[in-house]
Design a protein around this motif. Sequence first.
Motif: not given
Length: 231
Positions: A73-90
């Motif tokens: 998964f990757e986490l973005f700001d709700a407006r999608g204005e920036f690149r991924a804030i965080a990322g990871g997985g299982r």
Amino acid sequence: MDDEAIGRLFALLRVRSPAELRETLGVVPRALEERIAEIEQYLDFTQRLGVGEYVQLDLTIVRGLAYYTGIVFELFDARGEFRAIAGGGRYDTLLASLGGADLPALGFGMGDVVLGELLRARGLMRVSAKAIDVWVAGGERTVDLQKVMSLATALRAEGLAVEYSLKPQQIAKQFRAASTAGAKRAVVVPLATDAVGGTEYTFRNLDSGEQTKYPDADAVVRALAATRGAR
């Protein structure tokens, strides 16, 4: 790869839900159907946790590490204005492969630069740290540090911003550190080198040098709590 296959591939990259995935694939192999059902279960969990509106399927995400064994998964700001804030997985086998316990795990990494950009864009970045209300100073022995920590905790419980030295230092050096940190007031706890029975706490105005004595820690807390906000 012919044009039809290329078109189907790009259609897959636009999929944003398990239902869309089934529709795009048409015929779904049994093994893949099991994985789709697993994704549906995860998405159902997010709905039940109240965050479903912030989660969507994205088949374009590719994490650059080979140890992932499940959803990434990757986490973005709700407006999608920036690149991924965080990322990871299982990653269920990573710990064991490194000689640790055979324990399934999930984790992520995040970037402070992107987070800082987001906070500034939303007007949430603090311009400066909260000013220090009081600096608590003590001697160079363990018993002095214990008194410092106890007083600092009591003052913080009253809503005061409190700092103290994390290493043994002479009182004069602690006063200089307090001034550098922006503190205008300091309290010196009774030192272990004081005469037996010495219990007085000394309040000091770091600008004027004026000092006031207090009989015990409770008196210090009451006095400073009454002047909360004055620095």
